[in-house]
Design an enzyme around this catalytic site. Structure first.
Site, mmCIF file in Angstrom:
data_model
loop_
_atom_site.group_PDB
_atom_site.id
_atom_site.type_symbol
_atom_site.label_atom_id
_atom_site.label_comp_id
_atom_site.label_asym_id
_atom_site.label_seq_id
_atom_site.Cartn_x
_atom_site.Cartn_y
_atom_site.Cartn_z
ATOM 1 N N HIS A 121 0.827 -1.219 0.000
ATOM 2 C CA HIS A 121 0.000 0.000 0.000
ATOM 3 C C HIS A 121 0.856 1.262 0.000
ATOM 4 C CE1 HIS A 121 -3.658 -2.445 1.632
ATOM 5 N NE2 HIS A 121 -3.466 -2.614 0.336
ATOM 6 N N GLY A 188 -1.764 -8.983 12.679
ATOM 7 C CA GLY A 188 -2.369 -7.670 12.944
ATOM 8 C C GLY A 188 -3.070 -7.046 11.756
ATOM 9 N N ASN A 214 -3.469 -11.905 16.290
ATOM 10 C CA ASN A 214 -4.359 -10.752 16.341
ATOM 11 C C ASN A 214 -4.907 -10.630 17.764
ATOM 12 O OD1 ASN A 214 -6.604 -8.816 15.736
ATOM 13 N ND2 ASN A 214 -6.143 -9.340 13.605
HETATM 14 C C1 BJW Z 1 -3.741 -6.029 16.792
HETATM 15 C C2 BJW Z 1 -3.192 -5.123 17.684
HETATM 16 C C3 BJW Z 1 -2.162 -5.600 18.478
HETATM 17 C C4 BJW Z 1 -4.717 -4.087 16.657
HETATM 18 N N1 BJW Z 1 -1.781 -6.866 18.356
HETATM 19 N N2 BJW Z 1 -3.361 -7.290 16.699
HETATM 20 C C5 BJW Z 1 -16.279 -2.024 -3.280
HETATM 21 C C6 BJW Z 1 -16.039 -0.710 -3.696
HETATM 22 C C7 BJW Z 1 -14.739 -0.241 -3.994
HETATM 23 C C8 BJW Z 1 -13.664 -1.086 -3.889
HETATM 24 C C9 BJW Z 1 -13.916 -2.384 -3.478
HETATM 25 C C10 BJW Z 1 -15.190 -2.848 -3.184
HETATM 26 N N3 BJW Z 1 -15.099 -4.148 -2.817
HETATM 27 C C11 BJW Z 1 -13.803 -4.497 -2.854
HETATM 28 C C12 BJW Z 1 -13.064 -3.452 -3.254
HETATM 29 C C13 BJW Z 1 -11.596 -3.418 -3.411
HETATM 30 C C14 BJW Z 1 -10.981 -2.639 -2.287
HETATM 31 C C15 BJW Z 1 -11.391 -3.289 -0.960
HETATM 32 O O1 BJW Z 1 -10.821 -4.282 -0.524
HETATM 33 N N4 BJW Z 1 -12.383 -2.746 -0.276
HETATM 34 C C16 BJW Z 1 -12.950 -3.389 0.942
HETATM 35 C C17 BJW Z 1 -12.626 -2.552 2.164
HETATM 36 C C18 BJW Z 1 -14.430 -3.547 0.719
HETATM 37 N N5 BJW Z 1 -9.549 -2.712 -2.477
HETATM 38 C C19 BJW Z 1 -8.933 -1.831 -3.243
HETATM 39 O O2 BJW Z 1 -9.486 -0.890 -3.766
HETATM 40 C C20 BJW Z 1 -7.445 -2.117 -3.450
HETATM 41 N N6 BJW Z 1 -7.165 -2.154 -4.855
HETATM 42 C C21 BJW Z 1 -7.685 -3.075 -5.664
HETATM 43 O O3 BJW Z 1 -8.472 -3.928 -5.266
HETATM 44 O O4 BJW Z 1 -7.238 -2.999 -6.954
HETATM 45 C C22 BJW Z 1 -7.659 -4.031 -7.868
HETATM 46 C C23 BJW Z 1 -6.663 -5.151 -7.866
HETATM 47 C C24 BJW Z 1 -7.064 -6.426 -7.522
HETATM 48 C C25 BJW Z 1 -6.137 -7.475 -7.545
HETATM 49 C C26 BJW Z 1 -4.827 -7.237 -7.920
HETATM 50 C C27 BJW Z 1 -4.452 -5.955 -8.276
HETATM 51 C C28 BJW Z 1 -5.378 -4.921 -8.248
HETATM 52 C C29 BJW Z 1 -6.602 -1.028 -2.816
HETATM 53 C C30 BJW Z 1 -6.714 -1.030 -1.334
HETATM 54 C C31 BJW Z 1 -5.942 0.152 -0.755
HETATM 55 C C32 BJW Z 1 -6.099 0.237 0.756
HETATM 56 N N7 BJW Z 1 -5.578 1.480 1.194
HETATM 57 C C33 BJW Z 1 -5.512 1.736 2.647
HETATM 58 C C34 BJW Z 1 -4.957 3.143 2.852
HETATM 59 C C35 BJW Z 1 -3.453 3.173 2.545
HETATM 60 C C36 BJW Z 1 -2.885 4.530 2.615
HETATM 61 C C37 BJW Z 1 -2.981 5.153 3.982
HETATM 62 O O5 BJW Z 1 -2.438 4.619 4.955
HETATM 63 O O6 BJW Z 1 -3.607 6.200 4.058
HETATM 64 O O7 BJW Z 1 -4.660 0.756 3.254
HETATM 65 S S1 BJW Z 1 -7.060 1.495 3.492
HETATM 66 C C38 BJW Z 1 -6.375 0.790 4.936
HETATM 67 O O8 BJW Z 1 -6.812 -0.599 5.067
HETATM 68 C C39 BJW Z 1 -4.851 0.737 4.686
HETATM 69 C C40 BJW Z 1 -4.503 -0.594 5.252
HETATM 70 O O9 BJW Z 1 -3.263 -1.039 4.745
HETATM 71 C C41 BJW Z 1 -5.666 -1.454 4.876
HETATM 72 C C42 BJW Z 1 -5.812 -2.691 5.692
HETATM 73 O O10 BJW Z 1 -6.050 -2.395 7.033
HETATM 74 P P1 BJW Z 1 -5.429 -3.312 8.184
HETATM 75 O O11 BJW Z 1 -3.957 -3.277 8.129
HETATM 76 O O12 BJW Z 1 -6.060 -4.635 8.138
HETATM 77 O O13 BJW Z 1 -5.837 -2.466 9.489
HETATM 78 P P2 BJW Z 1 -7.178 -2.525 10.353
HETATM 79 O O14 BJW Z 1 -7.202 -1.320 11.206
HETATM 80 O O15 BJW Z 1 -8.345 -2.816 9.524
HETATM 81 O O16 BJW Z 1 -6.974 -3.823 11.271
HETATM 82 C C43 BJW Z 1 -6.021 -3.864 12.309
HETATM 83 C C44 BJW Z 1 -6.057 -5.292 12.874
HETATM 84 O O17 BJW Z 1 -5.044 -5.416 13.839
HETATM 85 C C45 BJW Z 1 -7.401 -5.619 13.584
HETATM 86 O O18 BJW Z 1 -7.804 -6.915 13.215
HETATM 87 C C46 BJW Z 1 -7.044 -5.551 15.070
HETATM 88 O O19 BJW Z 1 -7.786 -6.481 15.857
HETATM 89 C C47 BJW Z 1 -5.582 -5.933 15.040
HETATM 90 N N8 BJW Z 1 -4.795 -5.330 16.118
HETATM 91 N N9 BJW Z 1 -3.891 -3.897 17.536
HETATM 92 C C48 BJW Z 1 -2.470 -7.688 17.461
HETATM 93 N N10 BJW Z 1 -1.578 -4.785 19.372
#
Ligand code: BJW
Ligand code: ZN
Length: 248
Positions: A121, A188, A214
């Site tokens: 990302h 995480g 997690n």
């Molecule tokens: C702990 C802890 C501790 C806490 N110990 N654990 C409908 C409409 C539009 C788009 C879509 C749609 N349906 C699907 C899509 C696709 C979309 C998508 O997935 N959307 C869903 C949300 C519905 N995806 C995209 O658009 C992606 N691109 C794409 O699909 O292109 C097509 C393609 C396909 C295949 C191949 C190639 C291309 C792009 C996604 C970009 C995501 N961007 C962000 C922002 C990044 C920039 C920024 O930082 O500003 O990325 S969004 C945000 O979510 C960020 C993260 O990397 C990402 C994931 O989040 P993450 O890391 O899982 O964090 P959290 O907060 O959700 O979870 C934390 C976890 O840790 C929790 O489980 C806690 O319990 C745990 N935790 N503390 C252990 N101490």
């Protein structure tokens, strides 16, 4: 204390290729806000207003103010024991035995010493020009001008991160790593953002042993071979001490 749900603990074999996917939870104990959950960024800000290309085109200053604020927060954060353990795993298993895929943009894995990694990302410390593509790494906080302008052509610079609707980076390497892993660690991440969330599924279907770390169960827990609940700054080092191979 490790709280293990399902399965017994498996040690890493000397010949295993281990691949890890990390998400915001790995940086939470460093003080970097996560996205989802009670204190997550998406409780206070709407993703559609800040993390999409159309939001940036509509109001680049607003989007940059948000990224400038987050850069300021992250600049004060240091790698925690989970980041350091992943760097140690890479050191121990070597470049052919370990690969790290991170969704995080904070640069803390690199700061901890990880080198075999892909930041799918992007990187909050990079920015590039929307017109000429000029790209630069810049750690200035706060930025002197918002939105920043391209030093080459004067057009808008954008944050070097991947927004919803954009193609994540290095996915060929990430998919290949998932397909060839013997053990896949999911650390995480909420497992709801695609295509990142597909990687553990691909690894599982290709026969990898999946271990999830997690605070709570996620969609990945349903097929993981081990689910280890607790803060990763504690559970990951504790797991590594028990799972590390006898020699390598
Ligand atoms: C702990 C802890 C501790 C806490 N110990 N654990 C409908 C409409 C539009 C788009 C879509 C749609 N349906 C699907 C899509 C696709 C979309 C998508 O997935 N959307 C869903 C949300 C519905 N995806 C995209 O658009 C992606 N691109 C794409 O699909 O292109 C097509 C393609 C396909 C295949 C191949 C190639 C291309 C792009 C996604 C970009 C995501 N961007 C962000 C922002 C990044 C920039 C920024 O930082 O500003 O990325 S969004 C945000 O979510 C960020 C993260 O990397 C990402 C994931 O989040 P993450 O890391 O899982 O964090 P959290 O907060 O959700 O979870 C934390 C976890 O840790 C929790 O489980 C806690 O319990 C745990 N935790 N503390 C252990 N101490
Ligand atoms: Zn330019």
């Amino acid at each position: 204390m490790l709280l293990l749900i399902g399965g017994t603990m498996r040690k890493i074999d000397v010949s295993d290729v281990v691949v890890a996917l990390t998400g915001a939870g790995v940086s939470a104990e460093s003080g970097v806000p996560t996205f989802r959950g009670e204190d997550g960024l998406w409780q206070r800000y709407r993703a559609e207003d800040l993390a999409t290309p159309s939001a940036f085109m509509r109001d680049p200053k607003l989007v940059w103010e948000w990224y400038d604020w987050r850069r300021g927060l992250i600049a004060k954060c240091k790698p925690n024991r989970a980041h350091l353990t992943l760097a140690e795993i890479e050191q121990t298993l070597g470049p052919d035995g370990f690969f790290l895929i991170t969704q995080n943009v904070d640069g803390l894995h690199h700061a901890a010493g990880s080198r075999q990694l892909v930041e799918i990302h992007g990187d909050i410390w990079r920015m590039w020009c929307v017109r000429c593509g000029y790209e630069v790494e810049d750690h200035t906080v706060p930025l002197p001008e918002l939105p920043p302008k391209c030093p080459r052509c004067g057009a808008l610079m954008r944050p070097g991160v991947v927004w919803f609707g954009e193609t994540p980076m290095g996915m060929d390497r990430a998919f290949a790593a998932a397909r060839t892993a013997d053990m896949f660690l999911v650390i995480g991440t909420s497992g709801v953002v695609y295509p990142a969330a597909e990687l553990p599924t691909i690894a599982h279907k290709a026969g990898a042993y999946v271990v999830e770390f997690n605070l709570k169960r996620t969609p990945i827990s349903s097929y993981a071979d081990e689910v280890i609940l607790g803060p990763v700054g504690e559970t990951l080092p504790e797991w590594w001490e028990k799972a590390r191979p006898e020699s390598r």
